[in-house]
Write a protein that holds these residues in place. Sequence first.
Motif, mmCIF file in Angstrom:
data_model
loop_
_atom_site.group_PDB
_atom_site.id
_atom_site.type_symbol
_atom_site.label_atom_id
_atom_site.label_comp_id
_atom_site.label_asym_id
_atom_site.label_seq_id
_atom_site.Cartn_x
_atom_site.Cartn_y
_atom_site.Cartn_z
ATOM 1 N N ALA A 179 2.289 -1.170 11.906
ATOM 2 C CA ALA A 179 2.005 -2.305 12.782
ATOM 3 C C ALA A 179 3.303 -2.660 13.498
ATOM 4 C CB ALA A 179 1.497 -3.490 11.964
ATOM 5 N N GLU A 201 8.840 -3.727 12.729
ATOM 6 C CA GLU A 201 7.806 -2.926 12.065
ATOM 7 C C GLU A 201 7.268 -3.675 10.846
ATOM 8 O OE1 GLU A 201 7.453 1.182 9.396
ATOM 9 O OE2 GLU A 201 9.385 0.502 10.177
ATOM 10 N N SER A 260 1.713 -4.240 7.378
ATOM 11 C CA SER A 260 0.418 -4.897 7.451
ATOM 12 C C SER A 260 0.265 -5.594 8.799
ATOM 13 C CB SER A 260 0.271 -5.925 6.322
ATOM 14 O OG SER A 260 -0.787 -6.831 6.584
ATOM 15 N N VAL A 261 -0.879 -5.372 9.467
ATOM 16 C CA VAL A 261 -1.135 -6.072 10.728
ATOM 17 C C VAL A 261 -1.312 -7.567 10.471
ATOM 18 C CG1 VAL A 261 -2.619 -6.190 12.757
ATOM 19 C CG2 VAL A 261 -2.268 -4.017 11.622
ATOM 20 N N HIS A 270 0.466 -4.051 17.957
ATOM 21 C CA HIS A 270 -0.395 -2.859 17.986
ATOM 22 C C HIS A 270 -0.282 -2.119 16.662
ATOM 23 C CE1 HIS A 270 -2.482 0.699 19.304
ATOM 24 N NE2 HIS A 270 -1.409 1.459 19.164
ATOM 25 N N LEU A 271 -1.387 -1.534 16.245
ATOM 26 C CA LEU A 271 -1.400 -0.668 15.072
ATOM 27 C C LEU A 271 -1.595 0.754 15.555
ATOM 28 C CD1 LEU A 271 -1.529 -0.219 11.965
ATOM 29 C CD2 LEU A 271 -4.021 -0.454 12.174
ATOM 30 N N ASP A 274 -7.176 -1.934 18.131
ATOM 31 C CA ASP A 274 -6.901 -1.352 16.816
ATOM 32 C C ASP A 274 -6.303 -2.391 15.867
ATOM 33 O OD1 ASP A 274 -7.806 1.175 17.570
ATOM 34 O OD2 ASP A 274 -5.856 1.756 18.369
ATOM 35 N N ALA A 275 -5.415 -3.215 16.381
ATOM 36 C CA ALA A 275 -4.825 -4.260 15.540
ATOM 37 C C ALA A 275 -5.839 -5.365 15.256
ATOM 38 C CB ALA A 275 -3.588 -4.832 16.218
ATOM 39 N N GLN A 313 -8.242 -5.077 12.307
ATOM 40 C CA GLN A 313 -7.690 -5.268 10.964
ATOM 41 C C GLN A 313 -7.571 -6.738 10.576
ATOM 42 O OE1 GLN A 313 -7.235 -2.477 9.149
ATOM 43 N NE2 GLN A 313 -7.961 -1.415 11.002
#
Length: 293
Positions: free
Chosen positions: A9, A63, A66-67, A101-102, A138-139, A142
Amino acid sequence: MAEGRKIAAILVADIVGYSRLTSVDEEGTLARLRGLREDLFNPAFDAHGGRLVKRTGDGVIVEFRSVVEAVRCALDIANGLSERNADAPADRRIEVRTGIHLGDVVEEPDGDLMGDGVNIAARLEGIAAPGGICLSEDAWRQVRDKIPDAFVDLGERRLKNIVRPMRVYALGDAGGAAPAAAPPSVPILDPLASTAPAVRTLETAALGLLENVGRFVGAYAERAVTARGAASPDLADPSDRGAARRIRKTRDRTFRRTIIAAAILTLLAARACHGPQIASAPHAERPHAGDVR
């Protein structure tokens, strides 16, 4: 450490209007930014398990494993800045845009991160509104059921230098995004469109007039021929078959001539009524494909 790929993430944040702030008060802005790093930014990264990848002038790349933690970190920073800006003049407030973003990233031997995963997060940050937080789809998948704040679906956006359009979500009241540039609306005008109803109405009226004239002329011709037959001994004789044929021919000829005359008069009237409208209709060129950007 060797270069490798991993799913991470990525949070990218940037100070809104940093150049303007430093141009107004460079030393004061730098001092406030250093204070925010020590009191707000770095503690938030650590509290949510973030690793500071690098600083990019007034921005950061962080970084997270986990999102959910990345979004919570962004919310903590946004709320902390909101409290600190409450008493500050509007032109001195420090606000942050954030993109999350993931995705798949490449980790360099020195710990730096490269690849589309980082680029997409940076582009999301670029379209976020001041103080806003934008997530890729995508994020968002989650965290949509794990974060109490509401999300706003901003639809598909074309991000700079990213091949495919990407669906973007803004987070709650702190979210939002700068409006996407919409292509200019270019109306395509048809010069006959506005006159078409008038044409149909006029044609219907002309046909009705022609039909009425025909009925009138037929009745008139019948009376005229009957009167002529009464005045002529040859035509008045019912036993004269030639006289009967002459009566029919005379009636038909009179009828045809009158119908032709009525048709010509009707067309001339239609042209006289409609001609000025066609002449005065505005001329509109259809836009070239290259005019729409």
